[in-house]
Enzyme design. Structure first.
Site, mmCIF file in Angstrom:
data_model
loop_
_atom_site.group_PDB
_atom_site.id
_atom_site.type_symbol
_atom_site.label_atom_id
_atom_site.label_comp_id
_atom_site.label_asym_id
_atom_site.label_seq_id
_atom_site.Cartn_x
_atom_site.Cartn_y
_atom_site.Cartn_z
ATOM 1 N N CYS A 73 -12.043 -43.835 0.508
ATOM 2 C CA CYS A 73 -11.526 -43.512 1.842
ATOM 3 C C CYS A 73 -11.583 -44.768 2.714
ATOM 4 C CB CYS A 73 -12.360 -42.418 2.497
ATOM 5 S SG CYS A 73 -12.638 -40.958 1.493
ATOM 6 N N CYS B 125 -4.845 -36.832 0.495
ATOM 7 C CA CYS B 125 -5.286 -38.230 0.389
ATOM 8 C C CYS B 125 -5.715 -38.544 -1.040
ATOM 9 C CB CYS B 125 -6.472 -38.476 1.315
ATOM 10 S SG CYS B 125 -6.034 -39.371 2.804
#
Lengths: 286, 119, 141
Positions: A200, A247
């Protein structure tokens, strides 16, 4: 040539930014210090973008990218999620078959409490997100669980968030078990995943506001404040865990379960990082 | 004498033919590399690396631009290795390890190297 | 042009070579430089830069061998899913391998199974590596 020069300058700035230091904290239960982590991450972003006010991070990439901000503000004038808030309110106020309703499950009748989620529950031995609590409320009252990523659950969550607008996010870590969940979330945030091998942090700490083709990635500070979100790409509302899955899919990793422990711990960490920012969900994003 | 000249011509022809075969093979490899560079589902290098090719529009800036490649990588194999796994030199890099994670095949990596080495 | 030369120089200087410590590092370094089919020595022994999975796929292209390799790739895929580090394309590659098997294209089936099996192994490796060194990604560390 001018273009190349400025591009090179941009690239070298990015290098400098990624080398700039902020205090680091531990990767063990004994050494991890959530409050120090939060302050260090804030300091990192404030050093990187000195012109941006801390509160503005709740506005995501639009806090950093002036070019797309005007377009977004225009979109927010006639918010695409307005219908969803209304639908959520109606469901929230409709009694279950047993006569009880959502208001009976939550503190303060469910109004103005978004900022306290997610929270650590000793009884359940896990992090409880708002969406999980909504489903637990249903089950406790003999109703079926809602699907975790979009539709009704996102609408109810959106309504509850809207009643909390402006409240300050205040996630607490009351004991070592909670801290362990936080640490797991932190480890997940910084772990590389998927075939593309990205964490991330690669996009949302290191690579913030640097174009990937024409898109710019947002800072993780303020990520959670505006959920659930109406994403133009989806054409509808979705929960934070739906976005996590998207994501993860983008880096070619098979998404984990929405409302599972992993994503809930990740949400716990990310929300703690945004402690002190205002709730402004639901929001709209490109 | 005339025979000699003819042989020389024949030889020259052979050499030229050989050279042009190599040139065609190079051009094919570079074209393949360019397609991989631009293809979102393959190399997608354009997502992060600007390159001075008129067909590479709206390139991203996460990585350094593709310039002065021969100066930066005098040994072409080092460039290959960089694409194969950029985390070796920079453990924090955002760049995917195209070889180590078999995102591109070895032949595809060679094609990308052939294409970007000209810039 | 002159303006950006120092920056280019900085980029050039930053590319040094790294000495290999483990077999994994040595193998990867050789494969990175030369691709597959290259031989190298590590601690006095000779190896090729082919992945173990590629060597398996180099067996005779028969139905039995293709089936066996697909089965072992599926087993590895199950392992990586259990640790939560499965990659999205692996499932589709396994499907394509099965399709090739049914079409009698045994070599193709074996090559695809080898790639899927490698992906699964690398996913498991990624889980280990992330557990060991995620902290380097924290800003300032």
């Amino acid at each position: 040539m001018k273009i190349i020069t400025s591009l090179l300058a941009g690239a070298s700035l990015a290098l400098v930014a990624s080398m700039s230091s902020a205090a680091s904290t531990g990767n063990t239960l004994a050494t991890v210090d959530p409050e120090a982590d939060r302050l260090a991450l804030q300091a990192f972003f404030q050093k990187r973008f000195p012109q941006v006010e801390l509160d503005d991070y709740a506005n995501g990439i639009y806090a950093l990218d002036a070019a797309s901000r005007a377009q977004w503000e225009e979109m927010e004038e006639f918010p695409p999620y307005e219908f969803d808030i209304e639908a959520g309110e109606e469901m929230f106020n409709t009694p279950f078959a047993n006569g009880k309703s959502y208001a009976d499950c939550f503190e303060n009748g469910g109004m103005g409490i978004r900022q306290n989620f997610p929270y650590w529950s000793d009884e359940q031995d896990r992090v409880v997100t708002l969406e999980l609590a909504i489903n637990q409320c249903r089950e406790a009252n003999g109703e079926k669980k809602l699907k975790a990523k979009k539709g009704a659950i996102a609408q109810i969550s959106a309504y509850m968030a809207s009643t909390s607008a402006g409240n300050i996010i205040d996630v607490k870590i009351p004991n070592d078990k909670a801290k362990a969940a936080y640490l797991d979330g932190k480890a997940q945030f910084y772990s590389r995943r998927g075939q593309l091998n990205m964490s991330c942090a690669n996009c949302h700490v290191q690579g913030v506001n640097i174009p990937i083709r024409a898109d710019r990635t947002s800072a993780t500070l303020g990520h959670v404040t505006h959920f659930p979100v109406f994403r133009s790409k989806w054409g509808e509302l979705g929960t934070l865990h739906r976005r996590f899955g998207g994501c993860q899919n983008n880096v070619r990793g098979t998404p984990l379960k929405a409302q599972g422990k992993e994503y809930s711990n990740l949400e716990f960490f990310m929300t703690y990082m945004s402690n002190g920012l205002e709730v402004n969900g639901p929001g709209s994003r490109k | 004498m005339r025979k000699n000249i003819r042989i020389k011509h024949a030889l020259l022809g052979l050499i030229l033919a050989g050279a042009s075969t190599v040139a065609v093979a190079d051009a094919d490899l570079e074209a393949k590399g360019k397609a991989l560079y631009l293809n979102k589902k393959k190399g997608n290098c354009i997502a992060c690396h600007m390159i001075n090719d008129p067909d590479a529009k709206l390139a991203g800036l996460q990585g350094p631009p593709i310039v002065a490649m021969q100066a930066r990588f005098p040994d072409k194999k080092q460039l290959r290795a960089q694409i194969w796994d950029a985390t070796v030199k920079n453990p924090k890099t955002i760049m995917p390890p195209f070889g180590r994670h078999w995102i591109l095949s070895e032949d595809e990596i060679d094609a990308v190297v052939a294409y970007i080495y000209k810039f | 042009m002159k303006k950006y030369l120092p920056l280019v120089a900085a980029l050039v200087l930053s590319s040094g070579s790294v000495a290999a410590a483990s077999f994994e590092d040595a193998f990867n370094a050789e494969r990175a430089l030369h691709g597959k089919g290259h031989t190298f020595t590590f601690e006095g022994k000779e190896y090729t830069t082919d992945h173990p999975e590629e060597l398996e796929a180099a067996a005779e292209a028969t139905e039995a061998n293709a089936k066996a390799l697909i089965a072992s790739a599926k087993a590895k895929h199950k392992e990586v899913k259990a640790v939560g580090y499965d990659w999205t394309l692996t499932k589709g590659i396994l499907k394509s391998a099965n399709k090739a098997l049914k079409a009698g294209k045994f070599q193709e089936a074996m090559n695809l199974a080898a790639q899927a099996k490698y992906h699964a192994r690398m996913g498991i490796r990624q889980a280990q590596r992330s557990a060991e060194d995620w902290v380097i990604m924290v800003p300032g560390s």
